[in-house]
Scaffold this active site. Structure first.
Site, PDB file in Angstrom:
ATOM      1  N   THR A  84       0.845  -1.192   0.000  1.00 22.69           N
ATOM      2  CA  THR A  84       0.000   0.000   0.000  1.00 22.69           C
ATOM      3  C   THR A  84       0.882   1.244   0.000  1.00 22.69           C
ATOM      4  O   THR A  84       1.858   1.337   0.738  1.00 22.69           O
ATOM      5  CB  THR A  84      -0.939   0.023   1.216  1.00 22.69           C
ATOM      6  OG1 THR A  84      -1.820  -1.111   1.143  1.00 22.69           O
ATOM      7  CG2 THR A  84      -1.787   1.287   1.217  1.00 22.69           C
ATOM      8  N   PHE A  88       1.228   5.256   0.604  1.00 24.84           N
ATOM      9  CA  PHE A  88       0.670   6.335   1.422  1.00 24.84           C
ATOM     10  C   PHE A  88       1.282   7.668   1.007  1.00 24.84           C
ATOM     11  O   PHE A  88       2.463   7.734   0.634  1.00 24.84           O
ATOM     12  CB  PHE A  88       0.981   6.104   2.909  1.00 24.84           C
ATOM     13  CG  PHE A  88       0.264   4.943   3.523  1.00 24.84           C
ATOM     14  CD1 PHE A  88      -0.864   5.133   4.302  1.00 24.84           C
ATOM     15  CD2 PHE A  88       0.724   3.646   3.337  1.00 24.84           C
ATOM     16  CE1 PHE A  88      -1.530   4.054   4.883  1.00 24.84           C
ATOM     17  CE2 PHE A  88       0.070   2.558   3.912  1.00 24.84           C
ATOM     18  CZ  PHE A  88      -1.065   2.768   4.678  1.00 24.84           C
TER      19      PHE A  88
END
Length: 278
Positions: free
Chosen positions: A174, A176
């Site tokens: 992921t 960010f």
């Protein structure tokens, strides 16, 4: 020396908290909030110094609620953090894999472990959050259930790992963005990315006119996506990431040319590219 307060969405043990704790140098206090809107607002009102916002996952794609909040925010992107998502099957102490029949977690996390569940005959049950499901399991004491969450969540809530790294793909990561009220200063010798949002006029060729400026000035695109506008039905905002900093001459030339074709242009920020995956 005071700690840097970094807002994240979720409860302690969430992957967003891991990003928050690695968002900047020095001592960090990660502060959890219920929604992405609250995360960004915490920085705007001064409760926190930075916000860590998930924007995309290598398997599930864009984190749409987070991306949609960016178009409304006045914060600036100042850093990029990559978190490798390693899902652990967490249980109450002493529970074995064969003892459980249901597994609770966020729907995306459950989908990323579907092969493991099928192999072991486990029933996935959606929950609002990965770390939240671990916290709830610990509170309930249910010895027939498990949670899918991070190793840190298990440690925080007194759970044991009965099966580790159960995600179906080993490149689950992921991305960010770290956001601040202030723009950062450019550091020499580092690769940079820039994120922008723009809209085009409703006429033939407008989109290609906007995108072609990057080709014309040798700027490499990393990502492009469209989302519906909240303030104008059947109109769309384009989210684009590209290599380079807004202070680079070729980037400045591309954006200046783009202004002639775009009906709206917002620069979210320039930030060092993540070179390490946590």
């Amino acid at each position: 020396m005071s700690k840097t307060r970094v807002a994240f969405q979720g409860v302690p043990g969430a992957y967003s908290e891991i990003a928050a704790l690695n968002s900047t140098e020095g001592e960090i206090e990660a502060v959890g909030y219920a929604s992405f809107q609250e995360v960004l607002n915490a920085v705007m009102v001064g409760e926190c110094d930075l916000a860590a916002l998930p924007v995309e996952n290598s398997l599930a794609g864009t984190v749409i609620p987070a991306i949609d909040e960016l178009s409304q925010s006045d914060l600036h992107a100042v850093q990029e953090v990559m978190v490798r998502v390693r899902h652990q099957l967490l249980v109450m102490p002493g529970v074995q894999l064969e003892d459980i029949d249901k597994v609770y977690s966020h729907p995306q996390a459950l989908a990323q472990c579907a092969g493991f569940f099928k192999k072991h005959g486990l029933t996935p049950v959606p929950a609002y959050d990965t770390a939240g499901s671990a916290k709830d399991l610990a509170a309930s004491g249910n010895r027939r259930a498990a949670s899918v969450a991070s190793k840190r969540a298990g440690e925080l809530y007194g759970l044991e790992v009965v099966a580790e790294n159960i995600e179906d793909e080993d490149f689950n990561t992921t991305r960010f963005l770290v956001l601040s009220k202030n723009r950062n200063t450019i550091e020499t010798g580092k690769p940079y990315k820039t994120s922008i949002i723009f809209a085009v006029r409703h006429q033939p060729g407008s989109l290609i006119d906007c995108l072609s400026v990057f080709r014309d000035h040798g700027v490499n695109l990393c990502r492009i996506e469209s989302r519906p506008r909240r303030d104008k039905p059947w109109s769309y905002l384009m989210y684009v990431d590209f290599e380079g900093h807004t202070l680079d001459s070729e980037v400045q030339a591309a954006l200046a040319q783009m202004m002639h074709s775009a009906s709206f242009l917002k620069i979210l920020g320039s930030y060092p590219s993540a070179t390490v995956t946590l």
